[in-house]
Motif scaffolding. Sequence first.
Motif, PDB file in Angstrom:
ATOM      1  N   ALA A 198      37.975 -17.659  -5.492  1.00 31.07           N
ATOM      2  CA  ALA A 198      38.833 -17.213  -4.381  1.00 31.07           C
ATOM      3  C   ALA A 198      37.999 -16.554  -3.279  1.00 31.07           C
ATOM      4  O   ALA A 198      38.225 -16.804  -2.085  1.00 31.07           O
ATOM      5  CB  ALA A 198      39.894 -16.256  -4.898  1.00 31.07           C
ATOM      6  N   GLN A 199      37.030 -15.723  -3.656  1.00 29.17           N
ATOM      7  CA  GLN A 199      36.209 -15.050  -2.648  1.00 29.17           C
ATOM      8  C   GLN A 199      35.293 -16.040  -1.925  1.00 29.17           C
ATOM      9  O   GLN A 199      35.110 -15.936  -0.716  1.00 29.17           O
ATOM     10  CB  GLN A 199      35.388 -13.929  -3.273  1.00 29.17           C
ATOM     11  CG  GLN A 199      36.219 -12.714  -3.613  1.00 29.17           C
ATOM     12  CD  GLN A 199      35.363 -11.570  -4.127  1.00 29.17           C
ATOM     13  OE1 GLN A 199      34.307 -11.776  -4.709  1.00 29.17           O
ATOM     14  NE2 GLN A 199      35.837 -10.354  -3.912  1.00 29.17           N
TER      15      GLN A 199
ATOM     16  N   PRO B 234      32.674 -23.498  13.297  1.00 27.26           N
ATOM     17  CA  PRO B 234      31.339 -23.980  12.962  1.00 27.26           C
ATOM     18  C   PRO B 234      30.348 -23.662  14.084  1.00 27.26           C
ATOM     19  O   PRO B 234      30.716 -23.655  15.252  1.00 27.26           O
ATOM     20  CB  PRO B 234      31.509 -25.484  12.806  1.00 27.26           C
ATOM     21  CG  PRO B 234      32.900 -25.807  13.133  1.00 27.26           C
ATOM     22  CD  PRO B 234      33.650 -24.560  13.390  1.00 27.26           C
ATOM     23  N   SER B 235      29.149 -23.376  13.711  1.00 33.55           N
ATOM     24  CA  SER B 235      28.043 -23.047  14.615  1.00 33.55           C
ATOM     25  C   SER B 235      28.143 -21.642  15.199  1.00 33.55           C
ATOM     26  O   SER B 235      27.279 -21.246  15.964  1.00 33.55           O
ATOM     27  CB  SER B 235      27.900 -24.070  15.746  1.00 33.55           C
ATOM     28  OG  SER B 235      27.683 -25.350  15.189  1.00 33.55           O
ATOM     29  N   GLN B 236      29.175 -20.890  14.864  1.00 34.31           N
ATOM     30  CA  GLN B 236      29.255 -19.497  15.312  1.00 34.31           C
ATOM     31  C   GLN B 236      28.624 -18.615  14.247  1.00 34.31           C
ATOM     32  O   GLN B 236      28.968 -18.709  13.076  1.00 34.31           O
ATOM     33  CB  GLN B 236      30.704 -19.060  15.539  1.00 34.31           C
ATOM     34  CG  GLN B 236      30.799 -17.596  15.968  1.00 34.31           C
ATOM     35  CD  GLN B 236      32.214 -17.176  16.283  1.00 34.31           C
ATOM     36  OE1 GLN B 236      33.039 -17.999  16.666  1.00 34.31           O
ATOM     37  NE2 GLN B 236      32.502 -15.910  16.114  1.00 34.31           N
ATOM     38  N   VAL B 237      27.701 -17.771  14.664  1.00 32.87           N
ATOM     39  CA  VAL B 237      27.025 -16.871  13.738  1.00 32.87           C
ATOM     40  C   VAL B 237      27.908 -15.645  13.527  1.00 32.87           C
ATOM     41  O   VAL B 237      28.334 -15.002  14.479  1.00 32.87           O
ATOM     42  CB  VAL B 237      25.644 -16.453  14.279  1.00 32.87           C
ATOM     43  CG1 VAL B 237      24.955 -15.508  13.310  1.00 32.87           C
ATOM     44  CG2 VAL B 237      24.778 -17.677  14.533  1.00 32.87           C
ATOM     45  N   TYR B 238      28.200 -15.348  12.261  1.00 28.04           N
ATOM     46  CA  TYR B 238      29.007 -14.187  11.901  1.00 28.04           C
ATOM     47  C   TYR B 238      28.116 -13.111  11.304  1.00 28.04           C
ATOM     48  O   TYR B 238      27.412 -13.365  10.318  1.00 28.04           O
ATOM     49  CB  TYR B 238      30.061 -14.566  10.849  1.00 28.04           C
ATOM     50  CG  TYR B 238      31.247 -15.300  11.390  1.00 28.04           C
ATOM     51  CD1 TYR B 238      32.389 -14.613  11.774  1.00 28.04           C
ATOM     52  CD2 TYR B 238      31.231 -16.678  11.509  1.00 28.04           C
ATOM     53  CE1 TYR B 238      33.478 -15.294  12.274  1.00 28.04           C
ATOM     54  CE2 TYR B 238      32.323 -17.360  12.003  1.00 28.04           C
ATOM     55  CZ  TYR B 238      33.447 -16.657  12.384  1.00 28.04           C
ATOM     56  OH  TYR B 238      34.534 -17.337  12.880  1.00 28.04           O
ATOM     57  N   ALA B 239      28.159 -11.928  11.872  1.00 22.66           N
ATOM     58  CA  ALA B 239      27.453 -10.792  11.288  1.00 22.66           C
ATOM     59  C   ALA B 239      28.102 -10.473   9.944  1.00 22.66           C
ATOM     60  O   ALA B 239      29.311 -10.662   9.768  1.00 22.66           O
ATOM     61  CB  ALA B 239      27.533  -9.581  12.217  1.00 22.66           C
ATOM     62  N   LYS B 240      27.307  -9.994   9.016  1.00 28.65           N
ATOM     63  CA  LYS B 240      27.845  -9.680   7.695  1.00 28.65           C
ATOM     64  C   LYS B 240      28.911  -8.601   7.754  1.00 28.65           C
ATOM     65  O   LYS B 240      29.836  -8.586   6.946  1.00 28.65           O
ATOM     66  CB  LYS B 240      26.718  -9.275   6.748  1.00 28.65           C
ATOM     67  CG  LYS B 240      25.849 -10.447   6.362  1.00 28.65           C
ATOM     68  CD  LYS B 240      24.754 -10.035   5.407  1.00 28.65           C
ATOM     69  CE  LYS B 240      23.840 -11.214   5.132  1.00 28.65           C
ATOM     70  NZ  LYS B 240      22.686 -10.825   4.314  1.00 28.65           N
TER      71      LYS B 240
ATOM     72  N   ASP C 206      26.709 -10.366   0.422  1.00 25.33           N
ATOM     73  CA  ASP C 206      25.469 -10.929  -0.140  1.00 25.33           C
ATOM     74  C   ASP C 206      25.679 -11.447  -1.560  1.00 25.33           C
ATOM     75  O   ASP C 206      25.136 -12.485  -1.936  1.00 25.33           O
ATOM     76  CB  ASP C 206      24.349  -9.889  -0.137  1.00 25.33           C
ATOM     77  CG  ASP C 206      23.862  -9.549   1.265  1.00 25.33           C
ATOM     78  OD1 ASP C 206      23.915 -10.422   2.140  1.00 25.33           O
ATOM     79  OD2 ASP C 206      23.421  -8.400   1.473  1.00 25.33           O
ATOM     80  N   VAL C 207      26.456 -10.720  -2.349  1.00 24.80           N
ATOM     81  CA  VAL C 207      26.715 -11.127  -3.736  1.00 24.80           C
ATOM     82  C   VAL C 207      27.497 -12.442  -3.758  1.00 24.80           C
ATOM     83  O   VAL C 207      27.167 -13.359  -4.513  1.00 24.80           O
ATOM     84  CB  VAL C 207      27.462 -10.018  -4.519  1.00 24.80           C
ATOM     85  CG1 VAL C 207      27.974 -10.529  -5.847  1.00 24.80           C
ATOM     86  CG2 VAL C 207      26.550  -8.813  -4.717  1.00 24.80           C
TER      87      VAL C 207
END
Length: 153
Positions: A82-83, A95-101, A121-122
């Motif tokens: 699910a995650q 798509p192609s958009q960079v997402y900050a964590k 990250d996990v």
Amino acid sequence: MILSGQPERLRGLTLGADIYMVKPVNFARLAEEIDTLWARIQGDGASDGTVSQNATPPQKWSLDAPASCLVDPDGKALRLTAQEFALLQILYRNPSQVYAKEILHDQLFEYDEHPETHRVDVILSRLRKKARDQHFRLPIRAIFGKGIVFIDS
């Protein structure tokens, strides 16, 4: 009043903004963002991140919600938790958009002034390991110092 801090940006994106920019605006970046948004709108009409069943041109990659899978252009599927599905759904939407964590954390969990990005990250680590074990090429890349991006090619 100009809201230019990261919390305001995250809040704007979480509330559904397609683009969040602050003054002074870089017009080249504005034009690029508008072109990207227009292409997405003209695409398959599925702006909610789901795959349209009646889309004429087939997607290179797709998310199969009922089976909870990521499907590659050759039809090979990778089952997702699910995650993992929620994370890929966010990335797949643009798509192609960079997402900050931090943004991914806020969209997956709750807004937090000090997000624990190791949670993202996990999820990414487990997803990459699963894909490696099944010889499945993931369409996501980490951009050093920027974030995560879905590469639809």
